[in-house]
Design a protein around this motif. Structure first.
Motif, mmCIF file in Angstrom:
data_model
loop_
_atom_site.group_PDB
_atom_site.id
_atom_site.type_symbol
_atom_site.label_atom_id
_atom_site.label_comp_id
_atom_site.label_asym_id
_atom_site.label_seq_id
_atom_site.Cartn_x
_atom_site.Cartn_y
_atom_site.Cartn_z
ATOM 1 N N VAL A 177 0.855 -1.183 0.000
ATOM 2 C CA VAL A 177 0.000 0.000 0.000
ATOM 3 C C VAL A 177 0.893 1.236 0.000
ATOM 4 C CG1 VAL A 177 -1.796 1.270 1.223
ATOM 5 C CG2 VAL A 177 -1.793 -1.243 1.262
ATOM 6 N N ARG A 178 0.782 2.052 -1.051
ATOM 7 C CA ARG A 178 1.586 3.270 -1.120
ATOM 8 C C ARG A 178 1.017 4.364 -0.228
ATOM 9 N NH1 ARG A 178 1.993 3.945 -7.633
ATOM 10 N NH2 ARG A 178 3.409 2.215 -8.109
ATOM 11 N N GLY A 179 -0.325 4.477 -0.232
ATOM 12 C CA GLY A 179 -0.947 5.514 0.568
ATOM 13 C C GLY A 179 -2.273 5.929 -0.026
ATOM 14 N N ALA A 180 -2.839 6.988 0.520
ATOM 15 C CA ALA A 180 -4.089 7.535 -0.009
ATOM 16 C C ALA A 180 -3.810 8.296 -1.291
ATOM 17 C CB ALA A 180 -4.737 8.451 1.021
ATOM 18 N N TRP A 181 -4.728 8.184 -2.259
ATOM 19 C CA TRP A 181 -4.529 8.872 -3.537
ATOM 20 C C TRP A 181 -4.789 10.369 -3.405
ATOM 21 C CZ3 TRP A 181 -8.277 11.490 -6.478
ATOM 22 C CH2 TRP A 181 -7.827 11.929 -7.740
ATOM 23 N N GLU A 182 -5.746 10.775 -2.609
ATOM 24 C CA GLU A 182 -6.190 12.175 -2.592
ATOM 25 C C GLU A 182 -5.137 13.095 -1.962
ATOM 26 O OE1 GLU A 182 -9.655 9.364 -2.250
ATOM 27 O OE2 GLU A 182 -7.766 9.639 -1.174
ATOM 28 N N ALA A 183 -4.838 14.174 -2.669
ATOM 29 C CA ALA A 183 -4.002 15.226 -2.100
ATOM 30 C C ALA A 183 -4.867 16.325 -1.479
ATOM 31 C CB ALA A 183 -3.083 15.824 -3.168
ATOM 32 N N ASP A 184 -6.043 16.557 -2.058
ATOM 33 C CA ASP A 184 -6.990 17.552 -1.541
ATOM 34 C C ASP A 184 -8.383 17.053 -1.879
ATOM 35 O OD1 ASP A 184 -8.597 19.670 -0.902
ATOM 36 O OD2 ASP A 184 -7.598 21.125 -2.206
ATOM 37 N N ARG A 185 -9.121 16.544 -0.873
ATOM 38 C CA ARG A 185 -10.424 15.941 -1.151
ATOM 39 C C ARG A 185 -11.572 16.936 -1.129
ATOM 40 N NH1 ARG A 185 -11.351 11.501 0.872
ATOM 41 N NH2 ARG A 185 -9.353 11.019 1.834
ATOM 42 N N GLY A 186 -11.329 18.173 -0.761
ATOM 43 C CA GLY A 186 -12.411 19.142 -0.755
ATOM 44 C C GLY A 186 -13.561 18.675 0.123
ATOM 45 N N PRO A 187 -14.822 18.755 -0.362
ATOM 46 C CA PRO A 187 -15.974 18.400 0.475
ATOM 47 C C PRO A 187 -16.303 16.908 0.452
ATOM 48 C CG PRO A 187 -16.750 19.249 -1.618
ATOM 49 C CD PRO A 187 -15.242 19.363 -1.644
ATOM 50 N N GLN A 188 -15.569 16.109 -0.298
ATOM 51 C CA GLN A 188 -15.922 14.688 -0.440
ATOM 52 C C GLN A 188 -15.732 13.949 0.883
ATOM 53 O OE1 GLN A 188 -13.222 12.050 -0.649
ATOM 54 N NE2 GLN A 188 -14.880 10.547 -0.437
#
Length: 468
Positions: free
Chosen positions: A174-185
């Motif tokens: 597992v490299r990590g989470a894909w999102e750098a900035d998820r905003g309101p999601q």
């Protein structure tokens, strides 16, 4: 795992993929609802010239119990041929198989014998949580730069946010989470992309506590489940736009973008409207510099005697279609919509995506109808067409009948059983005809329920392409 030449099951364009040879095998996720026995990957013979055609010919049990296999996918696919792909010589060899309840991710090797996949790695829930911050892994897609896995929950008992984890192509770490900035999601479910346009799209279901005990009536009528889709900058991994369908349209789940990389549209299926129990299909598309979503198909609920309905539906006197899967043919001409509640698979011509035309349907099972397979007219069926998979040439459609353990129990309280049907496309009229020789069911699946199907060599929902 690395080849000197590209994998022959990879194709640079959907047009070339449609010329691929027919699949010889299919892999099916099978799970034990009670969580007392190990889940398994069943292997089906899909070669009509074989003596074991339509039968279970392989069975790989997992080492633990309580996984609840659901969706799964390949480690690599045609996206490896994209010009920017860092791993052009990976091969389609490993099945990436999450456990939706256990949060484990299993890696199965389909070589040397594709009928006997072997377990080579288990990514435990702790690793997924520590490295990506997620739990309840769901959908798997093979990207050119890694393996993408959506997840519905957060780590360490947190409800969310859900999101996407990325796994290494080679080591499966597992490299990590894909999102750098998820905003309101916050809510998560499916995801797909328009890769050459640097666009990723995600949909919404609910958090673990909202789904794991089945549909919660108060949440549904309170319009608390997901009702929006999100658009992201794929290269920058940043949220760009949230489009709300309206909170009456609960649970926009499966996403199917056009396979043609020059097109900027796709379809999303909505499970239910709380206003009339109908289901709907929506089209996302460009609207100037922004994205818009337009409702293009409505599927009404069907009136029913309350005495024939499960408790959840008795007050409404109707069967909702419950659109829980959709699939788009590789040539982008036909959309297949599974109505799990009414027991119907509907085929639409979407050559003009803004104006779909219904061209065929097949009824199997259903909450009230219990329509039997035509080849076995004395066997009423529970469940209905749920997961749907299409061959790359668009001539064969496979459907399985279980949705999710708790939903099965709510909508089919007397038991959902287990079956997989194959439907042939009528070349003259474009409709669907059940294959009388292909209907594995019941004890062939050893008492387990069956969910997603993947086809050997790829299928209509496994690959993405960078050339038209």
């Amino acid at each position: 795992m690395t080849r000197w030449t590209p994998d022959p099951t990879f194709y640079p364009s959907p047009a070339l993929a449609a010329t691929a040879p027919p699949e010889k095998l299919a892999y099916v996720a099978a799970f034990d609802r009670a969580g007392q026995r190990p889940d398994a990957i069943a292997v089906l013979d899909t070669d009509p010239d074989s003596g074991s055609y339509g039968r279970v010919v392989g069975w790989t049990e997992l080492p633990n119990t309580g996984d609840e296999l659901h969706h799964f996918g390949w480690n690599a696919c045609s996206s490896a041929l994209c010009p920017t792909a860092p791993h052009p010589h990976v091969e389609r060899r490993y099945l990436i198989v999450p456990g939706l309840r256990s949060s484990r991710i299993h890696v199965l090797d389909t070589k040397p014998d594709p009928r006997r996949p072997s377990l080579v790695k288990v990514i435990e829930a702790e690793e997924l949580g520590e490295r990506a911050g997620y739990s309840r892994p769901h959908t798997v897609h093979c990207g050119p730069d890694g393996i993408y896995v959506s997840a519905l929950g957060g780590a360490d008992g947190q409800e969310g946010p859900g999101g996407i984890a990325v796994l290494d192509h080679t080591t499966f770490e597992v490299r990590g989470a894909w999102e750098a900035d998820r905003g309101p999601q916050f809510l998560a479910y499916d995801f797909w992309w328009h890769y050459t346009q640097d666009v990723l799209v995600t949909s919404e279901w609910g958090t673990p506590s909202m789904i794991e005990d089945g549909i919660v009536g108060e949440l549904l009528l309170g319009r608390r489940y997901g009702h929006a889709i999100h658009f992201w900058d794929l290269a920058k991994r940043r949220h760009v736009q949230r489009v709300d369908l309206g909170d009456q349209y609960q649970m926009p789940l499966e996403l199917r973008p056009a396979h043609d990389p020059t097109k900027s549209y796709g379809f999303v299926g909505v499970v239910i409207s709380v206003e009339d129990l109908s289901a709907s299909i929506w089209l996302w598309h460009r609207d100037g510099d922004a994205w818009a979503v337009t409702r293009v198909i409505d599927i009404p609920a069907e009136p029913a005697d309350p005495a024939d309905l499960p408790d959840l539906l008795k007050p409404f006197g109707a069967v909702p279609p419950l659109v829980t899967d959709i699939d788009l043919s590789v040539d982008d001409r036909f959309l297949h919509v599974s109505c799990w509640g009414t027991g119907e698979l509907i085929r639409y011509d979407v050559s003009d995506p803004f104006h779909p035309v219904r061209v065929g349907s097949v009824r199997l099972g259903g909450i009230v109808n219990r329509t039997p397979h035509p080849a076995f007219p004395d066997e009423p069926l529970a469940g209905g067409p749920q997961m749907v998979e299409i061959s790359r040439d668009g001539r064969r459609v496979y459907v399985s009948n279980s949705l999710y353990g708790t939903w099965d129990d709510q909508f089919y309280p007397d038991g959902v059983g287990a079956w997989v049907a194959k439907l042939d496309v009528d070349p003259e009229h474009g409709g669907l005809v059940p294959d009388p020789r292909f209907f594995p069911r019941g004890e062939e699946f050893r008492g387990l329920r069956v969910h997603q199907t993947r086809l050997q060599g790829g299928d209509a929902s496994s690959d993405s392409y960078c050339f038209p």
